[in-house]
Design an enzyme around this catalytic site. Structure first.
Site, mmCIF file in Angstrom:
data_model
loop_
_atom_site.group_PDB
_atom_site.id
_atom_site.type_symbol
_atom_site.label_atom_id
_atom_site.label_comp_id
_atom_site.label_asym_id
_atom_site.label_seq_id
_atom_site.Cartn_x
_atom_site.Cartn_y
_atom_site.Cartn_z
ATOM 1 N N TYR A 20 1.011 -1.307 -0.144
ATOM 2 C CA TYR A 20 0.104 -0.060 0.108
ATOM 3 C C TYR A 20 0.890 1.289 -0.040
ATOM 4 O O TYR A 20 1.380 1.548 1.089
ATOM 5 C CB TYR A 20 -0.987 -0.060 1.236
ATOM 6 C CG TYR A 20 -1.943 -1.234 1.481
ATOM 7 C CD1 TYR A 20 -2.236 -1.855 0.148
ATOM 8 C CD2 TYR A 20 -2.524 -1.401 2.519
ATOM 9 C CE1 TYR A 20 -3.028 -3.142 0.205
ATOM 10 C CE2 TYR A 20 -3.530 -2.458 2.533
ATOM 11 C CZ TYR A 20 -3.683 -3.111 1.392
ATOM 12 O OH TYR A 20 -4.516 -4.246 1.773
ATOM 13 N N PRO A 62 -16.057 -4.900 2.085
ATOM 14 C CA PRO A 62 -17.245 -5.385 2.811
ATOM 15 C C PRO A 62 -18.232 -4.658 2.429
ATOM 16 O O PRO A 62 -19.686 -5.177 2.591
ATOM 17 C CB PRO A 62 -16.770 -5.481 4.159
ATOM 18 C CG PRO A 62 -15.714 -4.410 4.036
ATOM 19 C CD PRO A 62 -15.023 -4.356 3.024
#
Length: 294
Positions: free
Chosen positions: A62, A211
């Site tokens: 990241y 999610p």
């Protein structure tokens, strides 16, 4: 007062909030480079514990690296209750996603962990994931064996797996204890459904990524949103909050890690844990996708 999302235990001894925080969004565009609103990112990370969130999910890729450094700047020295998970095994050669690849060389994995420890300011990481099971430059068994060796040496508390098949999960469990797995799983896309079932059987935590997404396997969100909208309205929440709440109703081993750049959105994500769905509502959402075809 912030809503507290309840807890789940990783590996038998890491008690974490039942909704964690996925830190990937605190990077530059396309997860490349530093997060442009540096001070805003620092303040958001510092607000997590106040919102009842004590689990942060990051990875060396990241940025690369910038996300781990931002976490250290914001939160080091770390509160005792804070749990950090990071990952290694992906490589990135530039801004375009096409430069993303996988490396499983055990020496590279060892270097990845050691560098993550340096960036985070840790002697041991509480949860370390192999970021992908796709690497072919070394046998999968050797990759897990290296993580197990580093665990035995005290650098890793618990081992996790990301982007693996159920078969790889079974293989890994024959070499080391696997405390957690991550995969794509949400209201519209159940790609990780078989891995979720394997995690439940093994007693491992399952951490679904994306999610709160409403997109189906074809990348469309309209149909899913139309089904969720009336249920969400009945509970006074957004469809995205409902998506997270549904995950928590699906399995006791579920640990969603929604990401956000906004404190208000973080509060919404955490509040999703307070939504109590009926069996019929859970079934209606579950039946959006035929998991036998995923």
């Amino acid at each position: 007062m912030a809503y507290k999302p309840g807890t789940i235990t990783i590996g038998g001894d890491l008690e974490v909030s039942k909704i964690g925080y996925g830190a990937m969004q605190l990077t530059g565009p396309q997860v490349w480079g530093p997060y442009p609103d540096h001070e805003g990112g620092v303040q958001l990370l510092r607000s997590l514990l106040d919102q009842g969130v004590n689990f942060i999910d990051t990875a060396d890729v990241y940025g690369p690296h910038t996300n781990e450094l931002l976490i250290r700047e914001a939160l080091y020295p770390y509160p005792d209750e804070l749990i950090i998970a990071t990952k290694g095994g992906f490589v990135r050669g530039g801004y375009e996603y096409s430069t993303l690849g996988w490396v499983g060389n055990p020496k590279y994995l060892r270097q990845s962990l050691m560098m993550s420890l340096q960036r985070l300011g840790l002697d041991r990481v509480q949860l370390y994931y192999l970021h992908s099971g796709h690497a072919t430059d070394a046998p999968f068994e050797d990759q897990i064996g290296e993580l197990k060796a580093m665990q035995d040496e005290g650098y890793i508390q618990h081992i996790g797996l990301s982007n693996v098949t159920p078969e790889q999960f079974a293989t890994a469990r024959g070499i080391a204890d696997i405390a957690a797995v991550t995969a794509l799983y949400n209201v519209g896309n159940r790609m990780g459904g078989k891995l979720l079932a394997a995690a439940e059987e093994a007693g491992a935590v399952f951490s679904p990524w994306h999610p709160a997404s409403l997109r189906d396997g074809g990348g469309n969100a309209e149909h899913v949103a139309s089904i969720l909208a009336p249920i969400a309205a009945a509970h006074g929440v957004t469809p995205q909050q409902l998506a997270i709440a549904w995950l928590l109703h699906c399995s006791p081993t579920m640990l969603p890690i929604p990401g956000t750049k906004s404190l208000a959105h973080l509060r919404e994500n955490v509040a999703a844990a307070s939504v109590n769905l009926s069996e019929d509502e859970v079934a209606t959402i579950t039946e959006l996708v035929d998991e036998t075809t995923e």
